[in-house]
Design a protein around this motif. Structure first.
Motif, mmCIF file in Angstrom:
data_model
loop_
_atom_site.group_PDB
_atom_site.id
_atom_site.type_symbol
_atom_site.label_atom_id
_atom_site.label_comp_id
_atom_site.label_asym_id
_atom_site.label_seq_id
_atom_site.Cartn_x
_atom_site.Cartn_y
_atom_site.Cartn_z
ATOM 1 N N GLU A 1 33.981 -41.251 26.271
ATOM 2 C CA GLU A 1 33.495 -40.286 25.282
ATOM 3 C C GLU A 1 32.911 -39.044 25.960
ATOM 4 O O GLU A 1 33.159 -37.913 25.526
ATOM 5 N N GLU A 2 32.136 -39.245 27.023
ATOM 6 C CA GLU A 2 31.465 -38.125 27.678
ATOM 7 C C GLU A 2 32.445 -37.103 28.228
ATOM 8 O O GLU A 2 32.234 -35.882 28.107
ATOM 9 N N TYR A 3 33.533 -37.578 28.827
ATOM 10 C CA TYR A 3 34.474 -36.659 29.478
ATOM 11 C C TYR A 3 35.768 -36.458 28.691
ATOM 12 O O TYR A 3 36.621 -35.668 29.104
ATOM 13 N N GLY A 4 35.915 -37.151 27.591
ATOM 14 C CA GLY A 4 37.154 -37.040 26.830
ATOM 15 C C GLY A 4 38.357 -37.529 27.618
ATOM 16 O O GLY A 4 39.424 -36.908 27.604
ATOM 17 N N ILE A 5 38.196 -38.646 28.314
ATOM 18 C CA ILE A 5 39.257 -39.173 29.177
ATOM 19 C C ILE A 5 40.490 -39.499 28.341
ATOM 20 O O ILE A 5 40.405 -40.155 27.306
ATOM 21 N N THR A 6 41.631 -39.028 28.835
ATOM 22 C CA THR A 6 42.888 -39.205 28.095
ATOM 23 C C THR A 6 43.781 -40.288 28.693
ATOM 24 O O THR A 6 44.524 -40.952 27.972
ATOM 25 N N ASN A 7 43.744 -40.437 30.006
ATOM 26 C CA ASN A 7 44.649 -41.368 30.690
ATOM 27 C C ASN A 7 43.877 -42.052 31.819
ATOM 28 O O ASN A 7 43.167 -41.378 32.576
ATOM 29 N N TYR A 8 44.065 -43.361 31.940
ATOM 30 C CA TYR A 8 43.438 -44.005 33.092
ATOM 31 C C TYR A 8 44.183 -45.252 33.526
ATOM 32 O O TYR A 8 44.872 -45.900 32.749
ATOM 33 N N TRP A 9 44.053 -45.519 34.851
ATOM 34 C CA TRP A 9 44.578 -46.753 35.441
ATOM 35 C C TRP A 9 43.407 -47.703 35.659
ATOM 36 O O TRP A 9 42.366 -47.304 36.185
ATOM 37 N N ILE A 10 43.603 -48.972 35.276
ATOM 38 C CA ILE A 10 42.519 -49.945 35.368
ATOM 39 C C ILE A 10 43.133 -51.335 35.524
ATOM 40 O O ILE A 10 44.107 -51.672 34.840
ATOM 41 N N PRO A 11 42.618 -52.176 36.426
ATOM 42 C CA PRO A 11 43.199 -53.512 36.585
ATOM 43 C C PRO A 11 42.877 -54.413 35.396
ATOM 44 O O PRO A 11 41.884 -54.181 34.683
ATOM 45 N N PRO A 12 43.699 -55.432 35.161
ATOM 46 C CA PRO A 12 43.447 -56.352 34.045
ATOM 47 C C PRO A 12 42.054 -56.972 34.073
ATOM 48 O O PRO A 12 41.442 -57.180 33.021
#
Length: 566
Positions: free
Chosen positions: A295-306
């Motif tokens: 919410e703070e940065y308006g992140i649109t895309n991210y990679w994250i492990p399961p």
């Protein structure tokens, strides 16, 4: 649209702007794709210089809780700092081909350090801030690094091994550190140097970086990549990470450290290539904090492990308390997502695309999904990226004779493939085993169905994948064996609900040493202090004798059978 600055020195390279195409299908895109690899190519020119010169105030990085109080770094600021650092390195006699360690987490100094190295034609060596003494010493010594950036989180580890590093003569400290003899503060040092530096001309085949990766036997291997590696990542990045869409509002993030391929190579560098900002955040990952970050940065895309997604799933109240509407695409890899995670993501992030991907340090961004092109199937990782030939090979002959649906070793065509590593640093025999018959062997087993969808089955070797990290058991065994109370140790991976898999150590004790809970704690701390914090055995079982082969090797399969029997 990707409105990139274009000059005679930096042509647009249309092949890597898949967002501008009107694609009817995955097959159409793949059939039309051709690699575009200039003879002369320096990544620093494309990810930094061209943006800094055309749009210097464009945001390159957001750094949450930045120690310098800036919080935001533009392409112009990154270039200025990298130019000054390159001039400083040059004054220290460091230049083309020299190795420069970057032992800094998700901070601006990390990116600046790499860019400065590449501007010189030098080779950067990303180094995890989780390494203990043995892990850091080995990599700095093996690479022959002549300079290094050391973060405050690792300064004590570095100082305990500094006297063992004969080649290392230039050390810059980052963060809240009072420099000792032979060390200088990063930002103070830059003040005395010019902000003008002409990036050297490099061939696309020249060395860019050395990533260290663990296997199941022997010391960690230095994976040599060329500048072309970056171009090799871009096709799948466009499909898998951005869902073929670039917007003016894009903001990227990953919890993966920028000292690893997953953080630096597949998120930060492609983001900068397309002129998009990445968020840097170094707090301990707790799951619930991610929703506020989005919410703070308006992140649109991210990679994250399961593993991290499973942690987030335990915090529904936090999810409901934040605006998550900015998220368009979530990507993952390292282990299977599972349908439960997929369903949760679709519900929590208002239908955002979620893609699995596959690759390794030696050849990343090989396979992935792309929902806009309907290139995804439940339970499958995805299809080969544009430009990639991925096949299932006979594990013994390395020949592509395995039929669809049958299990074999996952291989990728090596020759002419920009994403593939050049060779292992100082380990030609291991390179020869890794590349056979024109194929890079991943040492992973999998299947490909009639439609070309890859499914991961298991590791061919004994590598333990925990929270996306690949952990070599022998390194842990060696570390445990260095404790006075230990006679020998064998390590396997065991199932863990949160991390997918964690190391478990079977330990035989030295004479007259008695097992105890306190000894377990001591052995775990012993490994933490010497290797990386994620590598310590989360389970320790004392055993009278380790099972071995006729040649004396530990039979890990017997330990796995013992674990399965309970």
């Amino acid at each position: 649209m990707s409105d990139v600055p274009t000059t005679p020195e930096t042509p647009k390279l249309d092949a890597y702007h898949l967002d501008e195409g009107d694609w009817e299908s995955y097959d159409q895109l793949v059939e039309s794709f051709e690699w575009e690899i200039p003879d002369e190519f320096n990544i620093a020119t494309y990810i930094c210089d061209r943006w800094a010169e055309a749009d210097p105030d464009r945001t390159a990085l957001y750094i949450k809780d930045d120690q310098r109080g800036k919080g935001e770094y533009t392409f112009g600021e990154i270039q200025t700092a990298a130019n000054r650092l390159a001039n400083y390195f040059e004054s220290q006699g460091i230049g083309r081909g020299d190795r420069i360690g970057v032992n800094v987490p998700q901070k601006a100094e990390s990116v600046i350090g790499h860019v400065a190295a590449w501007k010189l034609g030098a080779v950067s060596v990303p180094l995890s801030t989780l390494f203990g003494t043995e892990g850091l010493r080995y990599r700095l010594d093996d690479s022959g690094a002549s300079a290094c950036l050391i973060d405050e989180s690792t300064i004590d580890v570095y100082r305990s091994v500094a006297d063992d590093l004969d080649d290392l003569g230039t050390v810059l400290t980052v963060g809240d550190v009072a420099p000792a003899d032979g060390e200088t503060d990063f930002w103070d040092t830059l003040e005395g140097y010019s902000d003008e530096f002409e990036t050297v001309t490099t061939n696309a085949e020249d060395d860019l970086t050395i990533f260290y990766t663990s296997g199941t036997t022997g010391d960690p291997k230095g994976v040599r990549h060329a500048h072309r590696m970056h171009l090799g990542h871009l096709p799948l990045f466009s499909m898998w990470f951005t869902s073929l869409e670039l917007t003016d509002n894009d903001v990227y993030w990953t919890p993966a450290s920028w000292t690893w391929m997953g953080g630096l190579g597949i998120v930060v560098l492609p983001a900068m290539y397309y002129g998009k900002p990445t968020v840097g955040w170094n707090d301990q990952f707790e799951g619930e904090d991610v929703f506020g970050l989005v919410e703070e940065y308006g992140i649109t895309n991210y990679w994250i492990p399961p593993t991290a997604l499973r942690m987030m799933m335990q915090n529904e109240e936090a999810a409901e308390a934040h605006d998550l509407s900015s998220v368009r695409t979530i990507t993952s890899g390292g282990e299977s997502l599972g349908q439960t995670i997929v369903d949760w993501v679709k519900d929590t992030f208002a239908g955002a695309d979620i893609h699995e991907g596959y690759g390794q340090t030696e050849a990343n961004m090989l396979v992935g999904g792309c929902m806009p092109l309907d290139a995804h199937r439940p339970g499958k990782i995805g299809k080969a990226a544009p430009g990639q030939e991925v096949r299932i090979l006979d594990p013994d002959t390395a020949e592509p004779t395995v039929e669809p649906g049958e299990v074999g070793e996952i291989g990728v065509r090596y020759e002419g493939n920009p994403v593939c590593f050049k060779q292992y640093w100082n380990k030609p025999e291991k390179t020869n085993r890794k590349v056979r018959n024109g194929w890079l062997l991943t040492e992973d087993l999998g299947t490909v169905d009639e439609d070309g969808y890859l499914e991961f089955v298991s590791r061919k070797d004994d590598v333990i994948i925990s929270s996306g990290y690949r952990i070599g058991p022998e390194e842990i065994e060696d570390s445990l064996a260095g404790h006075d109370a230990v006679a020998d140790a064998g390590v396997i991976g065991v199932t863990d609900d949160e991390r997918g898999e964690v190391p478990k150590a079977y330990v035989t004790l030295a004479a007259e040493v008695e097992p105890s809970d306190s000894l377990v704690d001591e052995l775990q701390q012993h490994v933490k202090d010497r290797l990386a914090k994620y590598e310590y055995p989360r389970h320790v079982e004392f055993i009278d004798e380790l099972p071995r082969t006729a040649t004396g090797k530990i039979r890990r399969t017997a330990l796995e059978d013992r674990q399965a029997e309970g």
